[in-house]
Design an enzyme around this catalytic site. Structure first.
Site: not given
Length: 616
Positions: A81, A517
Site C-alpha cells: 500500500d 491508512s
C-alpha cells in the site's frame, strides 16, 4: 465423522490421472492416505513485509511433513500500500483483498485441500486470507511475517525514532533540508517486516491473535528476531493436530467459524479499540464476519466503542512507542489482560492451541503470569541492523515494560481516555455511520465546526493542500472515493500526511467516503456511509457549507436546511446518467475495477460483494 477432503483426488480407480499428477509433485503411495495441507504463502520481492517469506514456507512445510501431513505450498499476490499510495495504484489495494480471498478458495477447493496455514503480513493480505478461512471453514492457522524494527536517526542532536509516515511527511516539510530528507528516507524502514507502527498490517495481525486463529506473540514479535522462527515451526505442527482433531475425532470446535465466533470478534474489536488500531480493521472485520456468517455489525462496534477504554498508544498516535515497545509491554496479551481486569472480555473463547482465552492469559499476560518462557519471548528486542532476512538476531530487553501507569500499555485507572481509540459517528452526513480513530485526535479537536472545502478526488485535495488553498478551520471533504465511487476506496494517507507537514493537522478536519491508512492521525473521518456514489448526502455538500463534528456525542452533521438539500438533490438527478458521479475527474478505470464497483457494497458492510446481485 468427516472424511479427508483430499480423498476425492487420492482414492479410487477413477482418480488414476490425479494420482499420477500428485506423484509428479513428489507424493508417494503412502502419502495418499495422509491429509494434504496447504501452506498459503505470500512471498514477494515487492513488499518489505513479505520479502523474507520465501524460505519461511519451507520451514512450515517441513514441520507438516514431519508431523504426519503432506504439505503443498502456493502463493497469493500482495500489494504494498505504501508503494501504491498517492497514484492510481491505490485503486487496486482494497479490491486485491477480495481477489486474495477468491484465489485461496480456488486453490483449496480445486485441489480438495484438508487444512491450511496462512502466512500473511501486510495490509490486504491478512484480511483476504481471513475471509477465505472463514468462507472455507477448514482447519486453519495464521502466522504472519512480523513487524519491522523502527528506524533511528539523530536530528539536531536528538535521537529520533522513525517510521514510514516520517518519510512521507518530511517530503513537504519546509523545515527539513534535502540532506535530512535523504537521511530520513534511508533510515525510516530499516528491516523486513510490516511497517513499525500500529498501522493496518500490524493491527490485523494483532486481531488474528485475539480472534484465536494465531499464536500468542504473532502480532508483535519482530520479523528479524530468532524467536519468531518458533511460531512458524509450531504452526506446521499444530495444523496437523488441528486437522486430525477435526477429521479423525469429529471435533468441530477447531474449525475457524467455531474459534472465531461472535464473542471472539467482539474480543478482537475491543482489543482494536483499546490499542487505537487502524480504522481499516473495522472494514476487514466486518467483511470477515460476513464470510463466516457471523452477526457482527457497525452497531456492535458502536456499542463496544462506548465502553472500552483507550489503553495503548503506538505510532502513529505517538512518536514514543513502536511495535517493538508494544511487544516489550506484553503485546496483544498485555492489552487483553488489562481488558480482562476491566471485566470486559469473553474469557471462554478458544484458540488454535485448544485453550480458552482465560487459560491463555494465565500463561501469556506478563503483568500477572510467572511463565519464564512467555516473558522471555516478550523480551525479544530490536538489533538495529539493516536486513531483508528473518530471524537474524537474538537481542533481548534487560527488563519488560510492566508500567501500567505511564508505560506503553496502561491499566483502566491510567487510561489515555475512558472512551476507546476508535469511534463510530452518525448524522445526516453518515446515516449508516462513519469512523474516526480517536486515538490520533488531539483533545482540542474532539468538537469541531467549519466550512467545507469540497474535492472529488484525492489528487485534487492534495493539490489544494500543497498550494496553500486550505486554511485553519476548514473541513476538507473528499468524495467519490468510496468502494463504488473510486472505485476501490483509496487510502487518504497523502492528504493527512501533508496536512501534518503544513502544520494544519491540529486546526483542520478531513472527511471522506474513502478510507485512511493505519498511519493516519488527526481529525480524519472516513468510511462515510452511504458514499457519494450510492446517493449519500456527502455528494450534495457545497463549498462553504458548515459541518459540525462532535466525537463525544458521536455525531457528524451537515448544517444545511432540508429545503436546500431537496433542491440540490433534484439538480443532481437532473444530471441523468452523470448523476452521483464526480465532475471533471480524469481517471482511467479498468474493466476489472468496473466489475469490482458493480458488485461492491458500502463501507459499513465491509465493502464486500453484494450477494443479491449474484443470487438474483
Amino acid at each position: 465423522m468427516p472424511k479427508y477432503r483430499s480423498i476425492t483426488t487420492t482414492h479410487g480407480r477413477n482418480m488414476t490421472g490425479a494420482r499420477a499428477l500428485w506423484r509428479a509433485t513428489g507424493m508417494t503411495t503412502e502419502d495418499f492416505d495422509k491429509m494434504i495441507i496447504a501452506v498459503v504463502n505470500s512471498f514477494t520481492q515487492f513488499v518489505p513485509g513479505h520479502i523474507h517469506l520465501r524460505n519461511v514456507g519451507a520451514l512450515v512445510s517441513e514441520q507438516i511433513n514431519i508431523t504426519g501431513g503432506v504439505a503443498k505450498e502456493f502463493n497469493t499476490i500482495a500489494i504494498d500500500d505504501g508503494i501504491a499510495m498517492g497514484h492510481s495504484g491505490m485503486l487496486y489495494s482494497l479490491p486485491s483483498r477480495d481477489l486474495i480471498a477468491d484465489s485461496v478458495e480456488y486453490m483449496i477447493n480445486a485441489h480438495c485441500v484438508d487444512a491450511m496455514v496462512c502466512i500473511s503480513n501486510c495490509d490486504k493480505i491478512t484480511p483476504g486470507m481471513l475471509m477465505a478461512a472463514l468462507r472455507l471453514n477448514i482447519p486453519a492457522i495464521f502466522v504472519s511475517g512480523g513487524p519491522m524494527e523502527s528506524g533511528a536517526i539523530t536530528l539536531s542532536n536528538q535521537n529520533v525514532k522513525l517510521n514510514l509516515i516520517d518519510a512521507i511527511t518530511c517530503s513537504v516539510d519546509p523545515n527539513i533540508s534535502d540532506v535530512d530528507q535523504q537521511r530520513i528516507e534511508s533510515a525510516a524502514c530499516p528491516t523486513c517486516g510490516s511497517c513499525s507502527g500500529m498501522f493496518t498490517a500490524n493491527s490485523m495481525n494483532c486481531l488474528t491473535e485475539a480472534l484465536g486463529l494465531a499464536q500468542p506473540g504473532n502480532g508483535s514479535l519482530l520479523a528479524t528476531h530468532s524467536d519468531r522462527k518458533k511460531l512458524f515451526l509450531n504452526a506446521g505442527k499444530y495444523i496437523v493436530h488441528l486437522a486430525k482433531s477435526y477429521y479423525e475425532e469429529n471435533n468441530y470446535s477447531v474449525l475457524p467459524r467455531n474459534i472465531a465466533n461472535k464473542s471472539s470478534f467482539e474480543n478482537a474489536m475491543m482489543l482494536d479499540i483499546a490499542m487505537g488500531g487502524s480504522t481499516n480493521t473495522v472494514l476487514h472485520l466486518l467483511a470477515a464476519a460476513q464470510e463466516g456468517e457471523i452477526d457482527f455489525t457497525m452497531a456492535d462496534i458502536d456499542k463496544l466503542s462506548r465502553k472500552v477504554p483507550h489503553l495503548c498508544k503506538v505510532a502513529p498516535n505517538t512518536q514514543r512507542y513502536h511495535m517493538e515497545d508494544f511487544h516489550r509491554a506484553g503485546g496483544v496479551m498485555g492489552v487483553l489482560g488489562e481488558l480482562h481486569r476491566c471485566g470486559l472480555l469473553h474469557e471462554d473463547t478458544r484458540n488454535i492451541l485448544n485453550k480458552s482465552l482465560l487459560e491463555t492469559l494465565l500463561n501469556y499476560d506478563i503483568f500477572s503470569c510467572d511463565n519464564f518462557e512467555s516473558k522471555n519471548m516478550y523480551a525479544a528486542a530490536p538489533a538495529g541492523i539493516r536486513s531483508t532476512q528473518a530471524f537474524i538476531q537474538k537481542n533481548r530487553w534487560t527488563s519488560l515494560d510492566t508500567d501500567r501507569r505511564s508505560g506503553c500499555i496502561r491499566s483502566r485507572e491510567h487510561a489515555y481516555s475512558q472512551d476507546g481509540g476508535l469511534a463510530v459517528l452518525y448524522g445526516n452526513l453518515a446515516v449508516d455511520g462513519c469512523l474516526v480513530k480517536t486515538a490520533g485526535v488531539h483533545i482540542n479537536l474532539q468538537k469541531f465546526s467549519g466550512p467545507a472545502k469540497v474535492y472529488e478526488s484525492q489528487e485534487e485535495s492534495v493539490q489544494a493542500i500543497l498550494t496553500g488553498n486550505i486554511h485553519s478551520g476548514d473541513v476538507i471533504v473528499i468524495r467519490y472515493e468510496g468502494p463504488k465511487g473510486g472505485p476501490g476506496m483509496q487510502e487518504m494517507l497523502y492528504p493527512t500526511s501533508f496536512l501534518k507537514s503544513m502544520g494544519l493537522d491540529l486546526c483542520c478536519a478531513l472527511i471522506t467516503d474513502g478510507r485512511f491508512s493505519g498511519g493516519t492521525s488527526g481529525l480524519s473521518i472516513g468510511h462515510i456511509s452511504p458514499e457519494a456514489a450510492n446517493k449519500g448526502l456527502i455528494g450534495l455538500v457545497h463549498d462553504g457549507d458548515i459541518i459540525n463534528i462532535d466525537i463525544s456525542m458521536r455525531s457528524i452533521t451537515l448544517e444545511v436546511s432540508e429545503h436546500i438539500l431537496k433542491i440540490r438533490h433534484a439538480a443532481e438527478i437532473a444530471r441523468g446518467n452523470k448523476a452521483w458521479t464526480p465532475t471533471n475527474r480524469n481517471r482511467n478505470i479498468s474493466i476489472s475495477l468496473k466489475a469490482y464497483a458493480h458488485l461492491v457494497t458500502s463501507a459499513d458492510k465491509g465493502a464486500v460483494r453484494d450477494k443479491s446481485k449474484l443470487l438474483g
